[in-house]
Write an enzyme that holds these catalytic residues in place. Sequence first.
Site, mmCIF file in Angstrom:
data_model
loop_
_atom_site.group_PDB
_atom_site.id
_atom_site.type_symbol
_atom_site.label_atom_id
_atom_site.label_comp_id
_atom_site.label_asym_id
_atom_site.label_seq_id
_atom_site.Cartn_x
_atom_site.Cartn_y
_atom_site.Cartn_z
ATOM 1 N N ASP A 1 0.846 -1.184 0.000
ATOM 2 C CA ASP A 1 0.000 0.000 0.000
ATOM 3 C C ASP A 1 0.896 1.254 0.000
ATOM 4 O O ASP A 1 1.891 1.313 0.732
ATOM 5 C CB ASP A 1 -0.900 -0.011 1.247
ATOM 6 C CG ASP A 1 -2.024 1.002 1.165
ATOM 7 O OD1 ASP A 1 -3.189 0.588 1.106
ATOM 8 O OD2 ASP A 1 -1.722 2.224 1.148
ATOM 9 N N HIS B 1 -10.302 -4.756 -3.334
ATOM 10 C CA HIS B 1 -8.967 -5.075 -2.807
ATOM 11 C C HIS B 1 -9.080 -5.513 -1.365
ATOM 12 O O HIS B 1 -9.936 -5.031 -0.622
ATOM 13 C CB HIS B 1 -8.014 -3.890 -2.946
ATOM 14 C CG HIS B 1 -8.559 -2.591 -2.431
ATOM 15 N ND1 HIS B 1 -9.463 -1.834 -3.146
ATOM 16 C CD2 HIS B 1 -8.355 -1.935 -1.259
ATOM 17 C CE1 HIS B 1 -9.780 -0.757 -2.446
ATOM 18 N NE2 HIS B 1 -9.131 -0.800 -1.298
ATOM 19 N N HIS C 1 -7.109 -5.578 2.096
ATOM 20 C CA HIS C 1 -5.977 -5.078 2.889
ATOM 21 C C HIS C 1 -5.496 -6.216 3.798
ATOM 22 O O HIS C 1 -6.311 -6.857 4.475
ATOM 23 C CB HIS C 1 -6.401 -3.927 3.796
ATOM 24 C CG HIS C 1 -6.898 -2.700 3.105
ATOM 25 N ND1 HIS C 1 -6.154 -1.547 2.970
ATOM 26 C CD2 HIS C 1 -8.101 -2.414 2.519
ATOM 27 C CE1 HIS C 1 -6.871 -0.621 2.333
ATOM 28 N NE2 HIS C 1 -8.052 -1.130 2.054
HETATM 29 P P1 5GP Z 1 -9.599 1.760 0.367
HETATM 30 O O1 5GP Z 1 -9.745 2.988 1.223
HETATM 31 O O2 5GP Z 1 -10.222 1.964 -0.989
HETATM 32 O O3 5GP Z 1 -10.043 0.509 1.029
HETATM 33 O O4 5GP Z 1 -8.050 1.568 0.161
HETATM 34 C C1 5GP Z 1 -7.330 2.054 -0.907
HETATM 35 C C2 5GP Z 1 -5.872 1.908 -0.530
HETATM 36 O O5 5GP Z 1 -5.112 2.048 -1.714
HETATM 37 C C3 5GP Z 1 -5.378 2.970 0.451
HETATM 38 O O6 5GP Z 1 -4.863 2.322 1.597
HETATM 39 C C4 5GP Z 1 -4.315 3.728 -0.334
HETATM 40 O O7 5GP Z 1 -3.211 4.071 0.470
HETATM 41 C C5 5GP Z 1 -3.940 2.751 -1.432
HETATM 42 N N1 5GP Z 1 -3.559 3.349 -2.701
HETATM 43 C C6 5GP Z 1 -4.224 4.321 -3.379
HETATM 44 N N2 5GP Z 1 -3.603 4.602 -4.535
HETATM 45 C C7 5GP Z 1 -2.525 3.762 -4.585
HETATM 46 C C8 5GP Z 1 -1.484 3.576 -5.555
HETATM 47 O O8 5GP Z 1 -1.431 4.217 -6.598
HETATM 48 N N3 5GP Z 1 -0.532 2.649 -5.274
HETATM 49 C C9 5GP Z 1 -0.569 1.909 -4.119
HETATM 50 N N4 5GP Z 1 0.415 1.019 -3.952
HETATM 51 N N5 5GP Z 1 -1.535 2.054 -3.200
HETATM 52 C C10 5GP Z 1 -2.492 2.987 -3.413
#
Ligand code: 5GP
Length: 113
Positions: free
Chosen positions: A30, A99, A101
Amino acid sequence: MDDCIFCMIANKEIDSNIVYEDDKIMVFHDAGPCAPVHVLMIPKKHIASTDDLTEEDQELMGYMMCKIKDIAKTMELDNGYRVVINCGEDGQQTVKHLHIHIIGKRKLTWPPG
Ligand code: 5GP
Ligand code: ZN
């Protein structure tokens, strides 16, 4: 999907720090980790969220679930870890490509905020 950042990662159109990859899934670090280990497992197929899963995704989702322990081993999460899937606005999902985590290497609090 053209404008999906995780599809771009899956297609290697943008860089990521890859932990594991096969024909179905990718696991990468992440970009904004909330713990010493914070990786994301994605299906290479674009699925927007858990709300968008269909019967045809059952095998893929089962495959991903069963891969988690292997990733945990790779990341040396011997003392446990947390698995999180955010969905929709109240779930604070920010990237609209499903996704998982996988978070660990510190004592995590519960319940989440
Ligand atoms: P969500 O809030 O949608 O469950 O999690 C999205 C996650 O994707 C966040 O923890 C954020 O830090 C990560 N993230 C967003 N954009 C990118 C990216 O371009 N590359 C990577 N490696 N992680 C990302
Ligand atoms: Zn996507």
